[in-house]
Design a protein around this motif. Structure first.
Motif, mmCIF file in Angstrom:
data_model
loop_
_atom_site.group_PDB
_atom_site.id
_atom_site.type_symbol
_atom_site.label_atom_id
_atom_site.label_comp_id
_atom_site.label_asym_id
_atom_site.label_seq_id
_atom_site.Cartn_x
_atom_site.Cartn_y
_atom_site.Cartn_z
ATOM 1 N N SER A 601 2.391 -2.378 -3.961
ATOM 2 C CA SER A 601 2.145 -2.096 -2.544
ATOM 3 C C SER A 601 3.438 -1.682 -1.842
ATOM 4 N N SER A 604 4.179 -4.763 2.667
ATOM 5 C CA SER A 604 3.589 -6.071 2.418
ATOM 6 C C SER A 604 4.206 -7.116 3.331
ATOM 7 N N THR A 609 6.255 -9.347 -2.944
ATOM 8 C CA THR A 609 5.781 -7.975 -3.130
ATOM 9 C C THR A 609 6.843 -6.970 -2.699
ATOM 10 N N TYR A 613 8.514 -4.172 -5.081
ATOM 11 C CA TYR A 613 8.450 -2.737 -4.794
ATOM 12 C C TYR A 613 9.826 -2.089 -4.930
#
Length: 627
Positions: A601, A604, A609, A613
């Motif tokens: 994602s 977030s 997350t 990323y």
């Protein structure tokens, strides 16, 4: 014209019993039997025809009862894989859900390019009693049925709405099943009324037919262009795929590697084509590849792909070949694969292609320095493997899965067949399994279908009754489809099922954690009344008791030593035996030497997350098209 009056189903059974394949002078039954589960739609058609054939001996097409329609397709596909795509089974299912249960199996067969004949029952061609039980009514078209879903996952599809249509359709089906380029799932949808409808069939339709599977010869100009590139290579690498095994090109590949010194990496389908301890064998390549293979791929200037489709796991999502000037030469029977990565294509049978390349390179080999470098990488790879097998892998009370694989490696002989398909084990196996035989490593990793393993054990054992067949399955896949253990027992097949239980999805759990999703939804747990999530206590699931209830003998192991002892007992047994062993859900797994592109994602609210990323974006920068 001489004719005989039969139903469509009776004619099909008689026809299938007379089909043979041939390659290199060796003939065998193309369709040695039929799997089936009967219900309305096929019980009075194909079912009656198989019964009549057995009782009257008018056709030799033995019937095998499966417990799940998807499972019987997996069994047929595993049989075809063990027989180098020269033989497979027919699979018949009832109308509606019985037939659509086979769709996943069809997708697996076509993705893996393995032949299987599917005979899903269909609605009334006359439509006189429409809508019948389990019929889908499409207001846009009267001729649409649920079986149309097979079209997208079949290499050939036909619906037989008149008896006489069977003749061209059946011949077309055999053509595709025996085509090494176009093979996959072949579907003949059979309306239930047409199955039982009589017709005067020409006797010639039932004559013995031999479908010759040829070996396409490489074009001289293509070989010349490929050789020119290989001669200019300083750091070449061979990638051996499933085409090497299906072609029976293992001996030719080993000789070519020995003569030229080019190291050989392998895909899941190609593992065992060159024995793991051969001086040129550098192990699995790609996302879960071995240290030596991935290090060589990083600097390779010429890659010779043989019989590989270059999946994302093989290329580590287009990152494993790091040389910006890398050039590809692809030897493949399918032009689709031969031209991948802007390669110089050699469209031919793998064995004949290797022999042609070898004949043109008798005066060429890699430098002594490159051979030494390859050997040094192999030494380090062996050290990594031993570290994974050793006692230091324990991080908790339960053994690591890698330790179980090490014990299994040492327990089985070279001809034993190990079957797996999904979860964390394919990645562990690609790095750690030491295959010397091209049929010893049976990992379905084109579709990676959970539930394949147990059913595949049935088909593999039927194809190779003289080999020990070991199904290696995690609790996630086991819970998807374990019922073909009943089929093993009923058919008197001796299969060893190694059931590895870690109370969750180890592979996806690890991936979830790496992607910042905190192993969400990947553990088998009670729902927690406080949090509302599935993060409560471990579920009291007794899979060993389940296996025993299906008719298997069951042995338990809680340590690696106990597992070794249990495996010796299972090998000595005469019937299907399940060896149940619990392992640590958290691994550790083998060290990673590659990457797999799974998007994270971009925005977030979770710190985990956002951190994942950043890592993903950094790895993504190394990805490129090989142009």
């Amino acid at each position: 014209m001489n004719t005989v009056r039969l139903t469509t189903a009776q004619a099909l059974v008689r026809f299938l019993a007379q089909q043979y394949s041939e390659r290199d002078g060796q003939e065998q039954r193309l369709i040695p039997g039929a799997w089936g589960i009967f219900g309305h739609g096929n019980v009075a058609g194909i079912g009656q025809a198989l019964l009549q054939a057995a009782r009257t001996q008018e056709a030799d097409l033995p019937y095998y009862l499966a417990r799940n329609e998807q499972g019987m397709v997996h069994a047929a596909v595993a049989y075809a894989k063990m027989r180098d795509r020269l033989a497979t089974f027919a699979c018949t299912a009832s109308t509606g859900p019985g037939s659509t249960n086979m769709i996943t199996g069809a997708a697996l067969a076509t993705t893996n390019r393995l032949p299987v004949l599917l005979l899903p029952s269909d609605m009334f061609a006359t439509r006189s009693p429409d809508p019948v039980l389990q019929q889908l009514e499409d207001p846009r078209a009267g001729d649409v049925t649920v079986n149309d879903a097979f079209r997208s996952v079949s290499k050939y599809f036909d619906r037989i709405t008149r008896p006489e249509q069977l003749i061209p359709a059946a011949l077309a089906a055999m053509r595709v099943l025996t085509d090494p380029v176009e093979t996959g799932a072949v579907t003949l949808a059979l309306p239930q009324d047409v199955q039982a409808e009589a017709h005067d069939w020409p006797v010639e339709f039932f004559r013995r037919r031999v479908w010759h599977v040829g070996r396409p010869v490489p074009e001289a100009g293509a070989v010349e262009r490929a050789v020119r590139i290989l001669r200019g290579a300083k750091r070449p690498l061979i990638v051996a795929g499933g085409g090497v095994v299906y072609s029976g090109a293992e001996t030719a590949l080993r000789a070519f590697a020995e003569a030229t010194g080019i190291p050989v990496a392998d895909t899941h389908a190609g593992k065992g084509a060159v024995a793991w301890d051969h001086p040129c064998a550098v192990g699995g390549l790609g996302s879960t590849g071995a240290y030596a293979a991935n290090e060589l791929a990083k600097d390779a200037d010429v890659v010779l792909g043989i019989g590989t489709r270059y999946s994302d796991f093989t290329t580590a999502s287009h990152t494993v070949f790091g040389n910006p000037d890398v050039t590809f030469v692809n030897l493949n029977v399918a032009r689709l694969d031969a031209v991948k990565h802007s390669a110089e294509p050699v469209v031919a049978d793998a064995r004949l292609g290797i022999e042609a390349l070898a004949g043109a390179l008798t005066d060429w080999q890699v430098t002594p320095e490159y051979r030494v470098h390859t050997r040094q990488l192999i030494v380090r790879t062996r050290e990594i493997e031993e570290e994974c097998f050793g006692p230091d892998r324990n991080t908790g009370k339960l053994p690591a899965q890698t330790q179980v694989l090490g014990a299994l490696n040492n327990t089985l002989d070279d001809r034993a067949v190990v079957i797996n398909a999904a979860g964390s084990m394919p990645g562990d196996l690609q790095q750690l399994w030491r295959a010397r035989d091209p049929k010893a490593y049976h990992v379905e990793y084109a579709y990676s279908c959970m539930g394949y393993e147990v059913a595949a054990g049935v088909g593999a054992k039927m194809a190779a009754p003289d080999r020990e067949v070991v199904v290696l399955v995690g609790d996630g896949s086991y819970l998807m489809m374990a019922q073909e253990i009943v089929t093993m027992v009923s058919e008197g097949l001796k299969v060893i099922v190694v059931l590895v239980q870690n109370h969750g999805f180890a592979s996806i759990g690890s991936l979830s954690e790496a992607l910042g999703s905190q192993r969400f939804g990947t553990k088998y747990r009670y729902r927690n009344g406080g949090s509302g999530h599935l993060d409560g206590a471990v579920l009291p699931v007794d899979l060993a008791a389940n296996a025993a209830s299906l008719g298997a003998d069951v042995l338990h192991a809680t340590t690696v030593d106990e597992f070794r002892t249990a495996m010796e007992k299972a090998k000595a047994a005469e019937r299907t035996t399940v060896v149940h062993v619990e392992t640590d859900l958290y691994g550790p797994n083998p060290p990673g030497h590659g990457w797999w592109d799974v998007p994270v994602s971009e925005v977030s609210a979770l710190e985990s997350t956002r951190t994942a990323y950043e890592t993903y974006a950094a790895r993504k920068r190394a990805q490129r098209h090989y142009l």
